[in-house]
Motif scaffolding. Structure first.
Motif, PDB file in Angstrom:
ATOM      1  N   UNK A  84       0.816  -1.039   0.015  1.00 40.51           N
ATOM      2  CA  UNK A  84       0.002   0.039   0.095  1.00 40.51           C
ATOM      3  C   UNK A  84       0.776   1.014  -0.087  1.00 40.51           C
ATOM      4  N   UNK A  85       0.954   1.745  -1.024  1.00 40.59           N
ATOM      5  CA  UNK A  85       1.802   3.146  -1.200  1.00 40.59           C
ATOM      6  C   UNK A  85       3.151   2.854  -1.083  1.00 40.59           C
ATOM      7  N   UNK A  86       3.939   3.234   0.000  1.00 41.98           N
ATOM      8  CA  UNK A  86       5.081   2.860   0.204  1.00 41.98           C
ATOM      9  C   UNK A  86       5.104   2.193   1.591  1.00 41.98           C
ATOM     10  N   UNK A  87       4.234   1.389   1.904  1.00 44.81           N
ATOM     11  CA  UNK A  87       4.164   0.487   3.086  1.00 44.81           C
ATOM     12  C   UNK A  87       3.667  -1.092   2.930  1.00 44.81           C
ATOM     13  N   UNK A  88       4.531  -1.981   3.541  1.00 38.89           N
ATOM     14  CA  UNK A  88       4.064  -3.246   3.283  1.00 38.89           C
ATOM     15  C   UNK A  88       3.170  -3.629   4.605  1.00 38.89           C
ATOM     16  N   UNK A  89       1.795  -4.085   4.028  1.00 36.20           N
ATOM     17  CA  UNK A  89       0.770  -4.118   5.031  1.00 36.20           C
ATOM     18  C   UNK A  89       0.410  -5.726   5.303  1.00 36.20           C
ATOM     19  N   UNK A  90       0.722  -6.237   6.603  1.00 33.88           N
ATOM     20  CA  UNK A  90       0.306  -7.769   6.861  1.00 33.88           C
ATOM     21  C   UNK A  90      -1.027  -7.972   6.868  1.00 33.88           C
ATOM     22  N   UNK A  91      -1.713  -9.169   6.428  1.00 36.29           N
ATOM     23  CA  UNK A  91      -3.121  -9.507   6.507  1.00 36.29           C
ATOM     24  C   UNK A  91      -3.040 -11.058   6.736  1.00 36.29           C
ATOM     25  N   UNK A  92      -3.948 -11.448   7.847  1.00 35.39           N
ATOM     26  CA  UNK A  92      -4.135 -12.787   7.897  1.00 35.39           C
ATOM     27  C   UNK A  92      -5.230 -13.499   7.411  1.00 35.39           C
ATOM     28  N   UNK A  93      -5.135 -14.481   6.576  1.00 39.15           N
ATOM     29  CA  UNK A  93      -6.528 -15.156   6.305  1.00 39.15           C
ATOM     30  C   UNK A  93      -6.170 -16.903   6.273  1.00 39.15           C
ATOM     31  N   UNK A  94      -7.538 -17.457   6.245  1.00 39.35           N
ATOM     32  CA  UNK A  94      -7.254 -19.017   6.175  1.00 39.35           C
ATOM     33  C   UNK A  94      -7.978 -19.639   4.899  1.00 39.35           C
ATOM     34  N   UNK A 134     -10.852 -14.229   5.937  1.00 44.04           N
ATOM     35  CA  UNK A 134      -9.813 -12.994   6.500  1.00 44.04           C
ATOM     36  C   UNK A 134     -10.004 -12.765   8.104  1.00 44.04           C
ATOM     37  N   UNK A 135      -9.074 -12.790   9.088  1.00 46.35           N
ATOM     38  CA  UNK A 135      -9.086 -12.493  10.353  1.00 46.35           C
ATOM     39  C   UNK A 135      -8.487 -11.180  10.659  1.00 46.35           C
ATOM     40  N   UNK A 136      -9.255 -10.256  11.336  1.00 47.55           N
ATOM     41  CA  UNK A 136      -9.010  -9.171  12.070  1.00 47.55           C
ATOM     42  C   UNK A 136      -9.171  -8.767  13.307  1.00 47.55           C
ATOM     43  N   UNK A 137      -8.090  -9.413  14.094  1.00 46.23           N
ATOM     44  CA  UNK A 137      -8.626  -9.320  15.836  1.00 46.23           C
ATOM     45  C   UNK A 137      -9.806 -10.008  15.995  1.00 46.23           C
ATOM     46  N   UNK A 138     -10.896  -9.220  16.497  1.00 46.53           N
ATOM     47  CA  UNK A 138     -12.120  -9.844  16.874  1.00 46.53           C
ATOM     48  C   UNK A 138     -13.013 -10.323  15.580  1.00 46.53           C
ATOM     49  N   UNK A 139     -12.625  -9.940  14.459  1.00 46.17           N
ATOM     50  CA  UNK A 139     -13.606 -10.059  13.239  1.00 46.17           C
ATOM     51  C   UNK A 139     -13.161 -11.210  12.239  1.00 46.17           C
ATOM     52  N   UNK A 140     -14.015 -11.591  11.906  1.00 49.77           N
ATOM     53  CA  UNK A 140     -13.805 -12.701  10.557  1.00 49.77           C
ATOM     54  C   UNK A 140     -14.815 -12.406   9.389  1.00 49.77           C
ATOM     55  N   UNK A 141     -14.001 -12.377   8.400  1.00 52.81           N
ATOM     56  CA  UNK A 141     -14.760 -11.933   7.083  1.00 52.81           C
ATOM     57  C   UNK A 141     -14.623 -13.036   6.050  1.00 52.81           C
ATOM     58  N   UNK A 142     -15.704 -13.663   6.074  1.00 51.56           N
ATOM     59  CA  UNK A 142     -15.881 -14.944   5.190  1.00 51.56           C
ATOM     60  C   UNK A 142     -16.051 -14.645   3.758  1.00 51.56           C
ATOM     61  N   UNK A 143     -15.417 -15.533   2.804  1.00 51.25           N
ATOM     62  CA  UNK A 143     -15.734 -15.232   1.369  1.00 51.25           C
ATOM     63  C   UNK A 143     -15.971 -16.882   0.828  1.00 51.25           C
ATOM     64  N   UNK A 144     -16.907 -16.801   0.100  1.00 57.71           N
ATOM     65  CA  UNK A 144     -17.408 -18.356  -0.464  1.00 57.71           C
ATOM     66  C   UNK A 144     -17.020 -18.383  -1.653  1.00 57.71           C
ATOM     67  N   UNK A 145     -16.908 -17.627  -2.595  1.00 53.95           N
ATOM     68  CA  UNK A 145     -16.751 -17.622  -4.100  1.00 53.95           C
ATOM     69  C   UNK A 145     -15.110 -17.738  -4.294  1.00 53.95           C
ATOM     70  N   UNK A 146     -14.586 -18.659  -4.293  1.00 53.95           N
ATOM     71  CA  UNK A 146     -13.216 -18.965  -4.149  1.00 53.95           C
ATOM     72  C   UNK A 146     -12.951 -20.193  -5.414  1.00 53.95           C
ATOM     73  N   UNK A 147     -12.389 -19.590  -6.566  1.00 51.10           N
ATOM     74  CA  UNK A 147     -12.080 -20.677  -7.584  1.00 51.10           C
ATOM     75  C   UNK A 147     -10.462 -20.884  -7.462  1.00 51.10           C
ATOM     76  N   UNK A 154      -8.465  -6.024   6.684  1.00 50.06           N
ATOM     77  CA  UNK A 154      -9.051  -6.491   5.594  1.00 50.06           C
ATOM     78  C   UNK A 154     -10.641  -6.603   5.935  1.00 50.06           C
ATOM     79  N   UNK A 155     -11.218  -5.988   7.026  1.00 49.88           N
ATOM     80  CA  UNK A 155     -12.597  -6.412   7.150  1.00 49.88           C
ATOM     81  C   UNK A 155     -13.499  -5.918   6.180  1.00 49.88           C
TER      82      UNK A 155
END
Length: 269
Positions: A42-52, A67-80, A204-205
């Motif tokens: 992102x711009x001039x920064x390297x930004x870590x994100x965790x996902x399963x 995607x896991x961001x602290x207390x939140x989970x953001x689930x994606x089902x359309x994965x090919x 990444x929420x």
């Protein structure tokens, strides 16, 4: 004899105390074999994100990304996944997606936004790992970030992120010994660490990588920069509440509640 009205009054009080707790949990499972750590540019920064990334037999495509961001989970089902190609739809309108190649336990690709023409692409690389999201610093700031924060972003009316800035206007942060977790509007979650003079948070929420970089200039005020895939913008932050509570305190409350329940259950009727 424990009177029923008294018992339920104590129960109500205990539940009220729990609801007032500032403690925020972290959903990241470091030892999960499905865990990946991605780094977005992102711009001039390297930004870590965790996902399963997991196989799901009942899913129409057979895979799922969370995607896991602290207390939140953001689930994606359309994965090919076809051969070594990976595509993850991030919204229902086809405006955001991840496109990547999977080879040798590594994922390399781009975050793509169709909101701009030609499509804007942000590179990322991911590895299966149990490494923490951020590497802790040797001497983090002594300032405590726990509390309710209000942020003011230096944005003008032409900014493409006005809606996002409104959602990030208030964050509740909780500091542990090694991590900093946060929660905002619309289930927006964050995880980060204290730095030598402030703190950093990533998320990444809301279907895009976001990065806070803040510096304390006193115990309850910070200034810093917010990075998104479209722009970086300055902000001022002020801690509106200094309330403190710990996981141990919450655990003690739960233990007390359990003991009361056992006494009530075991007492002869």
């Amino acid at each position: 004899m424990i009177q029923r009205p008294l018992f339920f009054s104590v129960l109500l009080l205990v539940l009220l105390l729990i609801s007032c707790s500032n403690y925020i949990g972290n959903e990241d499972q470091y030892t999960s074999p499905k865990r990946w750590k991605a780094t977005f540019q992102l711009q001039d920064r390297k930004v870590p994100i965790i996902f399963e990334l997991d196989t799901v037999p009942l899913n129409i495509h057979g895979y799922r990304v969370i995607f896991i961001d602290g207390p939140s989970k953001n689930q994606k089902e359309i994965v090919k996944i076809m051969g070594d190609s990976l595509r993850v739809a991030l919204d229902y309108f086809g405006k955001f997606q991840l496109k990547a190649i999977m080879q040798d336990h590594k994922i390399q690709g781009v975050f793509q936004s169709q909101k701009s023409m030609p499509p804007l692409e942000i590179p990322f690389t991911a590895y299966a790992t149990n490494e923490p999201r951020f590497t802790p610093v040797a001497k983090p700031t002594y300032n405590n970030a726990t509390g309710d924060w209000e942020f003011t972003f230096q944005a003008d009316a032409a900014s493409p992120n006005l809606d996002l800035y409104q959602k990030l206007h208030r964050l509740k942060l909780y500091q542990t010994d090694s991590t900093l977790v946060g929660r905002g509007y619309y289930n927006q979650g964050f995880e980060g660490i204290r730095t030598e003079n402030g703190f950093v948070l990533s998320s990444f929420s809301q279907d895009q990588p976001v990065f806070f970089e803040a510096t304390f200039f006193n115990g309850h005020e910070v200034s810093g920069t917010l990075y998104t895939y479209q722009e970086k913008i300055s902000f001022q932050g002020r801690k509106k509440s200094n309330l403190e509570s710990t996981k141990e305190e919450s655990s003690t409350i739960m233990t007390t509640l359990w003991r009361l329940f056992k006494v009530y259950s075991d007492y002869p009727k």
